[in-house]
Design a protein around this motif. Structure first.
Motif, short mmCIF file in Angstrom:
data_model
loop_
_atom_site.label_atom_id
_atom_site.label_comp_id
_atom_site.label_asym_id
_atom_site.label_seq_id
_atom_site.Cartn_x
_atom_site.Cartn_y
_atom_site.Cartn_z
N LEU A 12 0.75 -1.28 -0.03
CA LEU A 12 -0.05 0.00 -0.25
C LEU A 12 0.87 1.27 -0.04
N GLU A 13 1.68 1.09 0.83
CA GLU A 13 2.74 2.34 0.99
C GLU A 13 3.34 2.74 -0.56
N ARG A 14 4.02 1.54 -0.99
CA ARG A 14 4.82 1.85 -2.22
C ARG A 14 3.89 2.12 -3.19
N GLY A 15 2.67 1.38 -3.38
CA GLY A 15 1.63 1.64 -4.37
C GLY A 15 0.85 3.00 -4.24
N CYS A 16 0.74 3.58 -3.39
CA CYS A 16 0.42 5.16 -3.14
C CYS A 16 1.28 5.91 -3.70
N ILE A 17 2.52 5.90 -3.77
CA ILE A 17 3.42 6.60 -4.29
C ILE A 17 3.34 6.65 -5.86
#
Length: 133
Positions: free
Chosen positions: A95-100
């Motif tokens: 989620l963290e990487r994907g939001c970027i």
């Protein structure tokens, strides 16, 4: 078993900006984000340490696709994963990487319609020999 996930403050801000721009709910944006992250070949190496963001329930984030997300994350990891590894740990990392990635895609597209079009055409075609069975 943990059924709660807490994002980083930066991810909470990204989700809010994307929600304001697209009118999608944060859980739908999160699903798009995780899928974008799973498309990346590089493994997730970092664990989220800043948990000062938004608090989500597992069933809100994954909805009826919880098992599918777990299988996709296990496939990305190239190993079986336990439920404890999957949520919130690995799911939150994606989620963290994907939001970027999703925010970058939105910035490139400039609006919601172009974002969706770009995401649709970014999906690779699946060869029939790639499908098990």
């Amino acid at each position: 078993m943990n059924f709660r996930l807490k994002t980083s403050k930066a991810t909470a801000e990204r989700l809010k900006l994307l929600q304001d721009s697209t009118r999608l709910t944060p859980n739908i944006i999160a699903r798009y984000a995780v899928i974008l992250s799973l498309k990346e070949q590089q493994p997730i190496l970092k664990t989220v340490k800043d948990v000062g963001g938004t608090d989500f329930l597992r069933n809100v984030l994954t909805g009826p696709y919880d098992y599918l997300f777990k299988v996709l994350i296990a496939q990305h990891e190239k190993r079986e994963i336990t439920d404890e590894e999957y949520f919130p740990g690995l799911f939150n990392n994606h989620l963290e990487r994907g939001c970027i990635l999703l925010q970058n895609e939105y910035n490139y597209a400039g609006n919601y319609e172009k974002l969706i079009t770009n995401l649709i055409f970014k999906v690779p075609e699946v060869e029939s020999n790639d499908i098990p069975g």
